[in-house]
Design a protein around this motif. Structure first.
Motif, short mmCIF file in Angstrom:
data_model
loop_
_atom_site.label_atom_id
_atom_site.label_comp_id
_atom_site.label_asym_id
_atom_site.label_seq_id
_atom_site.Cartn_x
_atom_site.Cartn_y
_atom_site.Cartn_z
N GLU A 26 0.80 -1.22 0.00
CA GLU A 26 0.00 0.00 0.00
C GLU A 26 0.83 1.27 0.00
O GLU A 26 0.28 2.36 -0.16
N THR A 27 2.14 1.14 0.21
CA THR A 27 3.02 2.31 0.22
C THR A 27 4.29 2.01 -0.56
O THR A 27 4.64 0.84 -0.78
N ALA A 28 4.99 3.07 -0.94
CA ALA A 28 6.28 2.90 -1.62
C ALA A 28 7.26 2.18 -0.70
O ALA A 28 8.02 1.31 -1.14
N GLU A 29 7.23 2.52 0.58
CA GLU A 29 8.14 1.86 1.52
C GLU A 29 7.85 0.37 1.63
O GLU A 29 8.78 -0.45 1.63
N SER A 30 6.59 -0.01 1.72
CA SER A 30 6.29 -1.44 1.82
C SER A 30 6.66 -2.18 0.54
O SER A 30 7.07 -3.33 0.58
N LEU A 31 6.55 -1.50 -0.61
CA LEU A 31 7.00 -2.12 -1.85
C LEU A 31 8.52 -2.29 -1.82
O LEU A 31 9.04 -3.35 -2.19
N MET A 32 9.24 -1.28 -1.35
CA MET A 32 10.70 -1.40 -1.25
C MET A 32 11.08 -2.56 -0.35
O MET A 32 11.95 -3.37 -0.69
N ARG A 33 10.42 -2.67 0.79
CA ARG A 33 10.71 -3.77 1.70
C ARG A 33 10.43 -5.13 1.04
O ARG A 33 11.21 -6.07 1.16
N SER A 34 9.32 -5.21 0.32
CA SER A 34 8.97 -6.49 -0.32
C SER A 34 9.93 -6.83 -1.45
O SER A 34 10.19 -8.01 -1.70
N ARG A 35 10.47 -5.82 -2.11
CA ARG A 35 11.45 -6.08 -3.17
C ARG A 35 12.78 -6.56 -2.58
O ARG A 35 13.39 -7.48 -3.11
N TYR A 36 13.20 -5.94 -1.48
CA TYR A 36 14.41 -6.44 -0.81
C TYR A 36 14.20 -7.90 -0.41
O TYR A 36 15.05 -8.76 -0.66
N CYS A 37 13.07 -8.17 0.20
CA CYS A 37 12.75 -9.52 0.63
C CYS A 37 12.72 -10.48 -0.57
O CYS A 37 13.17 -11.62 -0.47
N ALA A 38 12.23 -10.01 -1.70
CA ALA A 38 12.20 -10.84 -2.91
C ALA A 38 13.62 -11.25 -3.33
O ALA A 38 13.83 -12.36 -3.80
N PHE A 39 14.58 -10.35 -3.17
CA PHE A 39 15.97 -10.72 -3.44
C PHE A 39 16.41 -11.84 -2.52
O PHE A 39 17.02 -12.82 -2.96
N THR A 40 16.09 -11.73 -1.24
CA THR A 40 16.53 -12.74 -0.27
C THR A 40 15.88 -14.09 -0.54
O THR A 40 16.47 -15.12 -0.23
N GLN A 49 7.59 -8.00 -11.94
CA GLN A 49 6.20 -7.53 -11.90
C GLN A 49 6.05 -6.21 -11.16
O GLN A 49 5.11 -5.47 -11.42
N THR A 50 6.95 -5.90 -10.24
CA THR A 50 6.85 -4.66 -9.48
C THR A 50 7.76 -3.56 -10.03
O THR A 50 7.92 -2.51 -9.41
N THR A 51 8.34 -3.81 -11.19
CA THR A 51 9.10 -2.79 -11.92
C THR A 51 8.11 -2.02 -12.78
O THR A 51 7.17 -2.60 -13.34
N TRP A 52 8.29 -0.71 -12.89
CA TRP A 52 7.41 0.14 -13.69
C TRP A 52 7.15 -0.51 -15.04
O TRP A 52 8.09 -0.94 -15.73
N PRO A 53 5.89 -0.63 -15.48
CA PRO A 53 5.55 -1.35 -16.71
C PRO A 53 6.39 -0.95 -17.92
O PRO A 53 6.82 -1.82 -18.70
N PHE A 114 9.44 5.69 -6.89
CA PHE A 114 8.32 4.77 -7.03
C PHE A 114 7.14 5.55 -7.58
O PHE A 114 6.97 6.73 -7.27
N LYS A 115 6.34 4.88 -8.41
CA LYS A 115 5.12 5.50 -8.94
C LYS A 115 3.96 4.54 -8.75
O LYS A 115 4.13 3.32 -8.77
N LYS A 116 2.78 5.13 -8.63
CA LYS A 116 1.56 4.36 -8.46
C LYS A 116 0.75 4.44 -9.74
O LYS A 116 0.59 5.51 -10.33
N LYS A 117 0.25 3.30 -10.17
CA LYS A 117 -0.58 3.21 -11.38
C LYS A 117 -1.66 2.17 -11.12
O LYS A 117 -1.34 1.05 -10.69
N ASN A 118 -2.91 2.53 -11.38
CA ASN A 118 -4.03 1.59 -11.15
C ASN A 118 -4.00 1.00 -9.73
O ASN A 118 -4.15 -0.20 -9.55
N ASP A 119 -3.76 1.87 -8.75
CA ASP A 119 -3.74 1.50 -7.33
C ASP A 119 -2.62 0.54 -6.93
O ASP A 119 -2.70 -0.11 -5.89
N ARG A 120 -1.58 0.43 -7.76
CA ARG A 120 -0.42 -0.42 -7.43
C ARG A 120 0.85 0.41 -7.48
O ARG A 120 1.03 1.22 -8.40
#
Length: 128
Positions: A26-40, A49-53, A114-120
């Motif tokens: 729901e936030t840019a910060e939570s997306l950043m955290r989830s992307r770091y976690c995705a690396f781990t 999928q979470t990279t700008w289209p 980070f940018k938001k598009k279509n609520d993501r």
């Protein structure tokens, strides 16, 4: 298991729900955290999928996969997060991601857009 993003929450109720497609950050910060976690967790498709289209066609899957697999992830520090810029469609996050790569400590300090598009929320690019 505690989530690698540093939230202190259990992975299954933190970044795990994003990686499984059960919810969106729901936030840019939570997306950043989830992307770091995705690396781990080596969740390379989630990173794509979470990279700008408009930037997904240039996504270096092999490079991301190599970086994720050949690193020992040591932690994420969020220094600053600004959201709601330009009518809640832009945000920035300043962070440091620590890892060991080939036995050497690596600290990636970055300010990211980070940018938001279509609520993501999506990761766009580094600003620094």
């Amino acid at each position: 298991m505690t989530c690698p993003c540093g939230s202190g929450s259990d992975y299954t109720v933190c970044c795990g729900i994003f990686h499984q497609g059960q919810a969106y950050p729901e936030t840019a910060e939570s997306l950043m955290r989830s992307r770091y976690c995705a690396f781990t967790k080596e969740k390379i498709e989630y990173l794509r999928q979470t990279t700008w289209p408009g930037r997904q066609k240039h996504f270096d899957e092999a490079g991301y996969r190599d970086r994720a697999a050949n690193s020992i992830w040591l932690g994420l520090t969020i220094h600053e997060a600004q959201e709601g810029l330009q009518g809640h469609t832009r945000g920035t996050v300043v962070f440091t991601a620590k890892s060991m790569v080939n036995g050497n400590l690596h600290e990636q300090r970055e300010e990211s857009l980070f940018k938001k598009k279509n609520d993501r929320w999506y990761y766009v690019k580094p600003l620094s």
